[in-house]
Scaffold this active site. Structure first.
Site, PDB file in Angstrom:
ATOM      1  CD  GLU A   1      51.347 -11.543 -10.947  1.00 35.77           C
ATOM      2  OE1 GLU A   1      50.664 -10.573 -10.551  1.00 35.77           O
ATOM      3  OE2 GLU A   1      51.213 -12.695 -10.516  1.00 35.77           O
TER       4      GLU A   1
ATOM      5  CD  GLU B   1      51.257 -11.380  -6.217  1.00 36.42           C
ATOM      6  OE1 GLU B   1      51.530 -10.382  -6.900  1.00 36.42           O
ATOM      7  OE2 GLU B   1      50.138 -11.524  -5.682  1.00 36.42           O
TER       8      GLU B   1
END
Length: 404
Positions: free
Chosen positions: A273, A175
């Protein structure tokens, strides 16, 4: 959404029925190699804490076998550099160092699944709010850090290869929307991305290199990131995103963004995710990520709603075309170590085994985690009930091919 509305919604959804039938629409033309993945990085700590899993027949079974039988074909595992304090106390979140990642990778490979090695390049959680370098790299300049990152990646992958782990993809960072290992300028981040990619290419040029970002709902963000990567001549194969239906906008927007990046830059795309809740109940006494008042629930909070949400995220990626690789469910086995009524005992277990999201020891590295450490914030988004019995939604990856 107010707390009152959340309570009302939970009541309207009804209580969980273990044998509840679910209805799933087939995804037409789905590639047989579509990634039906799961990130179960906390699993070793959970097992140490006594968490057990049961197959659909009701017998206790190995969780890797259960997932494989349910249609999961890829396991994602996070890798932290050194998630321990000077006395050897784990920071929690599964204590996912290289040693534990190798154990998880071997078990996944034995169960017939590929592995996505997810390097955070941090000693604990890396996300848009924190991208802290490992303590061993804190005083390094960019060149030294890139060299250390390359060597750490190379050494870890060499160990995995030696152990026969079937690594199909490597995630260089986690991320990285706002930074990478304490670097926040894109030219410097590009150097680090390329250092990791070089290590992967050295091990096996057939292993896919993925870069991972989040907040696809932010207008213009992904176009900007993709251009930064192109300008920095970053070597990668897969543009990966987090996508949680209650945070990250519409599925139509997700498909459009991923399609644009794929066609503009000739990249494969992936949802690294995703998840959805099946209940608003709290399994272990630690506050859960769902519900939050700011969230938007596009599906019922139920087993059916959970399965439907997962199916639709898969369809959104499949709609990109051949470059849409698949999806990973995030921590669908992060169950309670004990009931919510035994919170004080749960706290002792989380501290000892690292089976909560953070331990108090993590505060020496991450002040935020050290101030609000605790258990699983994800137990109501698992594919198992709080006692480890599979929900009907566990089989969603089978049903997206056949319908149910």
């Amino acid at each position: 959404m107010s707390s009152e509305n959340l309570v009302l919604q939970s009541a309207n959804c009804g209580s969980l029925k273990k044998n509840e039938e679910i209805k799933i629409q087939k995804i037409e033309g789905l590639n047989e190699n579509f990634i039906c993945g799961a990130d179960i990085s906390s699993i070793l700590a959970l097992e140490t804490s006594g968490v057990k899993f049961y197959n659909p027949q009701g017998a206790e079974d190995d969780v890797f076998s259960i997932f494989s039988e349910a249609g999961v074909n890829y396991i994602r595992v996070r890798i932290w550099n050194n998630p321990y304090d000077e006395a050897g106390n784990g920071f929690g979140g599964g204590n996912n160092d290289v040693k534990n990642a190798i154990i998880i990778g071997k078990r996944a490979t034995k169960a017939g699944m590929k592995v996505l090695a997810n390097f955070h390049y941090s000693d604990f959680w890396a996300d848009p709010k924190k991208q802290k370098a490992p303590r061993a790299w804190e005083n390094m300049n960019l060149e030294e850090k890139a060299s250390a990152l390359h060597d750490f990646t190379l050494d870890t992958l060499l160990q995995m290869k030696k152990e026969g782990i079937n690594v199909g993809m490597v995630q260089v960072g986690n991320e990285n929307t706002t930074g990478m290992s304490s670097e926040s300028e894109w030219p410097k981040m590009a150097v680090l991305f390329n250092a990791g990619a070089k290590a992967v290419r050295t091990i096996d040029p057939n292993i896919l290199v993925a870069l991972h970002f989040t907040n696809p709902e932010t207008p213009g963000l992904y176009e900007e990131i993709a251009k930064h990567l192109d300008d920095g001549k970053v070597d990668y194969d897969v543009f990966a995103t987090s996508y949680y239906p209650f945070w990250h906008g519409t599925l139509e927007n997700l498909t459009n963004l991923l399609t644009k990046i794929s066609t503009t830059y000739n990249k494969k795309v992936l949802v690294a995710e995703t998840s959805y809740a099946y209940t608003l109940e709290n399994g272990d006494g630690n506050p859960n990520v769902v519900p939050w008042e700011e969230q938007i629930y596009s599906y019922p909070i139920s087993v059916q709603g959970q399965a439907e949400a997962i199916r639709d995220v898969a369809a959104a990626v499949a709609n990109v075309g051949e470059s849409g690789l698949g999806i990973f469910l995030w921590e669908p086995a992060w169950l309670p170590v004990g009931p919510a009524s035994e919170l004080e005992n749960n706290k002792l277990v989380w501290e000892k085994d690292g089976s909560g999201w953070a331990s108090s020891y993590s505060g020496k590295y991450d002040e935020d985690a050290g101030s609000c450490y605790g258990g699983s914030s994800w137990d109501n988004q698992a594919l198992f009930d709080f006692k480890g019995h599979p929900l009907p939604s566990l089989n969603v990856f089978k049903y997206i091919y056949t319908g149910k």
